[in-house]
Motif scaffolding. Structure first.
Motif, PDB file in Angstrom:
ATOM      1  N   ILE A  50      79.523  98.355  34.564  1.00 40.52           N
ATOM      2  CA  ILE A  50      79.681  97.242  35.506  1.00 40.52           C
ATOM      3  C   ILE A  50      80.805  96.321  35.017  1.00 40.52           C
ATOM      4  O   ILE A  50      80.769  95.843  33.887  1.00 40.52           O
ATOM      5  CB  ILE A  50      78.405  96.379  35.631  1.00 40.52           C
ATOM      6  N   GLY A  51      81.779  96.077  35.876  1.00 38.57           N
ATOM      7  CA  GLY A  51      82.830  95.109  35.574  1.00 38.57           C
ATOM      8  C   GLY A  51      82.454  93.774  36.204  1.00 38.57           C
ATOM      9  O   GLY A  51      82.367  93.666  37.413  1.00 38.57           O
ATOM     10  N   VAL A  52      82.202  92.772  35.357  1.00 38.70           N
ATOM     11  CA  VAL A  52      81.693  91.494  35.852  1.00 38.70           C
ATOM     12  C   VAL A  52      82.772  90.423  35.757  1.00 38.70           C
ATOM     13  O   VAL A  52      83.488  90.343  34.758  1.00 38.70           O
ATOM     14  CB  VAL A  52      80.463  91.032  35.033  1.00 38.70           C
ATOM     15  N   VAL A  53      82.884  89.614  36.798  1.00 41.03           N
ATOM     16  CA  VAL A  53      83.686  88.403  36.706  1.00 41.03           C
ATOM     17  C   VAL A  53      82.735  87.233  36.906  1.00 41.03           C
ATOM     18  O   VAL A  53      82.362  86.910  38.032  1.00 41.03           O
ATOM     19  CB  VAL A  53      84.812  88.380  37.764  1.00 41.03           C
ATOM     20  N   PRO A  54      82.271  86.620  35.799  1.00 40.52           N
ATOM     21  CA  PRO A  54      81.337  85.509  35.934  1.00 40.52           C
ATOM     22  C   PRO A  54      82.052  84.261  36.440  1.00 40.52           C
ATOM     23  O   PRO A  54      83.279  84.201  36.474  1.00 40.52           O
ATOM     24  CB  PRO A  54      80.801  85.310  34.520  1.00 40.52           C
ATOM     25  N   ALA A  66      93.646  87.828  37.197  1.00 41.84           N
ATOM     26  CA  ALA A  66      93.712  88.346  35.822  1.00 41.84           C
ATOM     27  C   ALA A  66      92.324  88.744  35.347  1.00 41.84           C
ATOM     28  O   ALA A  66      92.141  89.773  34.684  1.00 41.84           O
ATOM     29  CB  ALA A  66      94.315  87.295  34.886  1.00 41.84           C
ATOM     30  N   ARG A  67      91.318  87.947  35.726  1.00 39.43           N
ATOM     31  CA  ARG A  67      89.954  88.264  35.301  1.00 39.43           C
ATOM     32  C   ARG A  67      89.440  89.502  36.028  1.00 39.43           C
ATOM     33  O   ARG A  67      88.699  90.299  35.460  1.00 39.43           O
ATOM     34  CB  ARG A  67      89.045  87.057  35.540  1.00 39.43           C
ATOM     35  N   ILE A  68      89.860  89.664  37.294  1.00 40.01           N
ATOM     36  CA  ILE A  68      89.467  90.877  38.012  1.00 40.01           C
ATOM     37  C   ILE A  68      90.158  92.092  37.380  1.00 40.01           C
ATOM     38  O   ILE A  68      89.551  93.163  37.250  1.00 40.01           O
ATOM     39  CB  ILE A  68      89.780  90.742  39.516  1.00 40.01           C
ATOM     40  N   ALA A  69      91.395  91.901  36.940  1.00 44.17           N
ATOM     41  CA  ALA A  69      92.094  93.000  36.256  1.00 44.17           C
ATOM     42  C   ALA A  69      91.342  93.397  34.987  1.00 44.17           C
ATOM     43  O   ALA A  69      91.253  94.581  34.643  1.00 44.17           O
ATOM     44  CB  ALA A  69      93.529  92.583  35.912  1.00 44.17           C
ATOM     45  N   ARG A  70      90.776  92.422  34.306  1.00 38.58           N
ATOM     46  CA  ARG A  70      89.979  92.746  33.118  1.00 38.58           C
ATOM     47  C   ARG A  70      88.780  93.608  33.495  1.00 38.58           C
ATOM     48  O   ARG A  70      88.453  94.581  32.797  1.00 38.58           O
ATOM     49  CB  ARG A  70      89.503  91.457  32.447  1.00 38.58           C
ATOM     50  N   ALA A  71      88.140  93.264  34.639  1.00 36.97           N
ATOM     51  CA  ALA A  71      86.999  94.066  35.097  1.00 36.97           C
ATOM     52  C   ALA A  71      87.451  95.489  35.436  1.00 36.97           C
ATOM     53  O   ALA A  71      86.754  96.459  35.131  1.00 36.97           O
ATOM     54  CB  ALA A  71      86.332  93.405  36.302  1.00 36.97           C
ATOM     55  N   ILE A  72      88.631  95.638  36.054  1.00 37.93           N
ATOM     56  CA  ILE A  72      89.135  96.978  36.377  1.00 37.93           C
ATOM     57  C   ILE A  72      89.383  97.770  35.096  1.00 37.93           C
ATOM     58  O   ILE A  72      89.093  98.966  35.014  1.00 37.93           O
ATOM     59  CB  ILE A  72      90.439  96.889  37.203  1.00 37.93           C
ATOM     60  N   ALA A  73      89.909  97.071  34.075  1.00 35.71           N
ATOM     61  CA  ALA A  73      90.213  97.748  32.817  1.00 35.71           C
ATOM     62  C   ALA A  73      88.957  98.304  32.145  1.00 35.71           C
ATOM     63  O   ALA A  73      89.037  99.212  31.323  1.00 35.71           O
ATOM     64  CB  ALA A  73      90.947  96.799  31.861  1.00 35.71           C
ATOM     65  N   GLN A  74      87.807  97.785  32.505  1.00 34.21           N
ATOM     66  CA  GLN A  74      86.551  98.343  31.981  1.00 34.21           C
ATOM     67  C   GLN A  74      86.270  99.717  32.560  1.00 34.21           C
ATOM     68  O   GLN A  74      85.366 100.404  32.106  1.00 34.21           O
ATOM     69  CB  GLN A  74      85.374  97.407  32.315  1.00 34.21           C
ATOM     70  N   GLU A  75      87.009 100.107  33.591  1.00 35.03           N
ATOM     71  CA  GLU A  75      86.784 101.363  34.310  1.00 35.03           C
ATOM     72  C   GLU A  75      85.329 101.513  34.718  1.00 35.03           C
ATOM     73  O   GLU A  75      84.679 102.530  34.418  1.00 35.03           O
ATOM     74  CB  GLU A  75      87.219 102.558  33.455  1.00 35.03           C
ATOM     75  N   PRO A  76      84.812 100.530  35.421  1.00 32.13           N
ATOM     76  CA  PRO A  76      83.384 100.559  35.761  1.00 32.13           C
ATOM     77  C   PRO A  76      83.125 101.343  37.046  1.00 32.13           C
ATOM     78  O   PRO A  76      84.052 101.666  37.785  1.00 32.13           O
ATOM     79  CB  PRO A  76      83.070  99.084  35.981  1.00 32.13           C
ATOM     80  N   LEU A  77      81.858 101.621  37.303  1.00 32.19           N
ATOM     81  CA  LEU A  77      81.447 102.229  38.566  1.00 32.19           C
ATOM     82  C   LEU A  77      81.000 101.160  39.558  1.00 32.19           C
ATOM     83  O   LEU A  77      80.824 101.435  40.737  1.00 32.19           O
ATOM     84  CB  LEU A  77      80.289 103.207  38.331  1.00 32.19           C
TER      85      LEU A  77
END
Lengths: 339, 297
Positions: free
Chosen positions: B91-95, B160-171
């Motif tokens: 899970i890629g989270v943007v809190p 930028a924070r959403i890009a961090r979530a993408i970089a997690q390669e989440p489902l």
């Protein structure tokens, strides 16, 4: 220095920076051993370490100046590394190693040993009592923070530390008021901090705490990067937040406790050194912690050398030097690179 | 929308079975017997007024809070059987709240999305940098890669924070009110990005206050009110005048999107101006379900 690729871009660059800082620390130790009432050349220092040459120089180097320089370096490294950790843990750039009351606990312990007269009968009673006092403060702050909720809340930790520190300071003032003139003098000297009387056994005791404490903090580097953004973010990026908080808090506090117990309270190193590294090179905690430790070692060893020699034969409190040198430098750094 | 077309494996969703949570000092439950599911590969918007339990539910779904009663499952497994690390890889989270206390560049922030994939002593590798760069590219922040976060605008920072979530390669992606304090253009970009994620097979969960954009972009709306789910389903099913007026305590009209564009005809709502006094009167007088809109009628 400023615009280059960040450390993440190349593995060689932060390694080179660490090597540079290590060289700086070694040079500071060497210079500190060279200067004093009898000044020695680097050659004389090296032969004295090997046990060659002038017997007086051998005694000065091996038994006085070298252990003192090593203790100053270890204390500087411990304070800078724990300062960097507290800044991440509490997400507060003003955090420093003493922020959670460790110094107050240590001072109370030391003072009890002095006033009770143990320092005359038992060797190393003062540092030992100071260490016990510091541990007591750590446990007290943890207890307060834990009783406020099931999780370790950093805001409560911070407030608990400040309150515990304030209480210990009041105890110190009370003891100072009630004590005789001689204990008063030695207590004040202890509170001012310094490395007079440092021996190899001091260095050995320090190292015992320093090595595991620093290794733990290094292992937590990446978690501290995440924690410095926020505990939720750290959690969502796979950090076991409560565990990391507890280990980091205890490691940094033990480093501080060990440093305070042998050298008293020396301000400024733990606050400023991590900021200097961050401003000059940036980078994550896996770089920041060792880099701060090395720069802290160099800075405090140099400051102690200056404290011994600037007003010789009188010795200045090393805290005066760290502030007199550190504050203008830090102000200059702040103005040079805003933000 | 052509979902499930990309090379990703089947995506993951959540199911909640009578989940409750009460904060220690509170007198009522923040989340009260909630049963619902967040379906794989869909864009689910979590909506509801302030204090309705959205954020609590969000944190329960991510394991930041533990349900006192009931069962939260993610990807077919109990949530508390997942390790934090496996969750972070999935899970890629943007809190909502992040405080950048110390200098940090966009690249450094995005690379943190790779941390869950690294061993304890493993350094970031070439592949991690490539993944981070493509994540920044997708979020239009690659040109800002070496800028300090503190110099970015609110919208750039959020991307930028959403890009961090993408970089997690989440489902799955979970965003907690990601468009708060953003202007129209930045808000649209974020909804477009979220919609795009589902087109690659990912599940998207977004807590938001923008009901109209939620109705246009999301597959499913979950409407929270006083800790319970008041309505859930297709936007057209949740956008009912009586329900929304009661939940938001404000008169409003339901209308449709006039077009042009892909969602012409989508349900939309228009709050009625000057409705506070009217609503409160009717609300306290009779508490009837029929209220508001008297100006119009």
């Amino acid at each position: 220095m400023t615009g280059g690729p960040r450390k993440s871009m190349s593995l060689r660059k932060p390694a080179a920076q660490l090597l540079l800082l290590a060289a700086l620390a070694l040079i500071a130790v060497l210079v500190s051993v060279m200067v004093g009432a009898v000044s020695l050349s680097p050659g004389e220092v090296f032969s004295a370490i090997r046990g060659d040459g002038d017997p007086t120089a051998i005694v000065i180097v091996r038994q006085l100046r070298l252990p003192r320089a090593v203790v100053a370096a270890l204390v500087g490294a411990a304070l800078a590394a724990s300062g960097a950790t507290f800044q991440a843990l509490l997400r507060n750039p003003l955090a420093e190693p003493y922020i959670l009351g460790v110094s107050g606990g240590a001072a109370v312990g030391a003072m009890i040993a002095m006033v009770a007269g143990w320092s005359e009968t038992v060797s190393r009673a003062v540092p030992f009592a100071a260490f016990i006092g510091a541990i007591g403060a750590i446990l007290l702050v943890l207890r307060i923070a834990a009783s406020a909720g099931q999780a370790l809340d950093t805001r409560v930790l911070l407030l608990g530390g400040v309150v515990v520190g304030a209480f210990f300071n009041a105890v110190i003032l009370l003891v100072l008021t009630l004590t005789d003139a001689e204990s008063f003098r030695s207590a004040i000297f202890w509170i001012m901090g310094g490395f007079a009387g440092a021996t190899w056994s001091t260095a050995g005791v320090l190292l015992l705490w320093f090595v595991p404490g620093l290794l733990l903090l290094l292992a937590l580097g990446r978690s501290l990067d995440l924690m410095s953004i926020g505990e939720d973010t750290a959690l969502y990026l796979g950090t076991r937040v409560e565990q990391v908080k507890l280990i980091a808090y205890i490691s940094a506090s033990l480093l501080t406790a060990a440093a305070v117990s042998v050298s008293g309270v020396i301000g400024f190193v733990g606050l400023v050194v991590p900021h200097v590294i961050r401003r000059v090179w940036g980078g994550g905690f896996r770089f920041l912690i060792p880099a701060s430790a090395l720069l802290g070692a160099a800075f405090l060893t140099g400051a102690d050398a200056l404290a011994r020699t600037a007003a010789a034969p009188m010795e200045l409190p090393v805290g005066v030097i760290t502030a007199f040198v550190g504050v203008p430098f830090f102000v200059w750094l702040l103005r040079r690179r805003p933000g | 929308m052509n979902r499930h077309t990309a090379d990703r494996p089947a995506s993951v969703g959540w199911t909640l079975d009578t989940v409750s949570f009460q904060y220690p000092a509170a007198t009522v439950r923040a989340v009260d017997h909630v049963t619902t599911s967040i379906r794989p590969g869909q864009f689910t918007a979590l909506v509801g007024p302030n204090g309705s339990g959205k954020s609590t539910l969000f944190r329960l779904l991510l394991g930041a809070l533990r349900a006192e009663e009931g069962l939260v499952q993610f990807g077919g497994r109990r949530l508390d059987h997942w390790s934090r690390r496996d969750l972070a890889r999935t899970i890629g989270v943007v809190p909502q709240n992040e405080e950048i206390t110390f200098p940090l560049t966009v690249r450094e922030l995005v690379l943190m999305g790779r941390y869950p994939h690294l061993g304890a002593l493993q350094a970031l590798g070439r592949r991690d940098h490539i993944i981070a760069e493509s994540a920044m590219e997708r979020c239009d922040v690659l040109p800002l890669a070496d800028r300090p976060i503190s110099t970015l605008s609110g919208g750039e920072r959020q991307r930028a924070r959403i890009a961090r979530a993408i970089a997690q390669e989440p489902l799955a992606f979970a965003f907690d009110e990601p468009t708060i304090a953003l202007d129209l253009g930045h808000e649209m970009r974020i909804f477009e990005l979220a919609r795009h994620f589902t087109s690659t097979g990912a599940t998207v969960l977004m807590a938001t206050h923008n009901l109209n954009l939620a109705a246009r972009y999301a597959d499913t709306l979950v409407l929270m009110h006083q800790g319970r789910i008041r309505a859930a389903g297709l936007p057209a099913d949740v956008f009912r005048k009586d329900i929304l007026e009661n939940v938001y305590e404000w008169p409003l009209e339901i209308t449709t999107h006039p077009g042009p564009g892909p969602d012409a005809g989508a349900v939309q709502l228009v709050p009625v101006r000057g409705g506070a006094a009217e609503y409160r009167d009717e609300h306290t007088d009779g508490g009837s379900e029929k209220n508001g809109g008297s100006e119009k009628s």
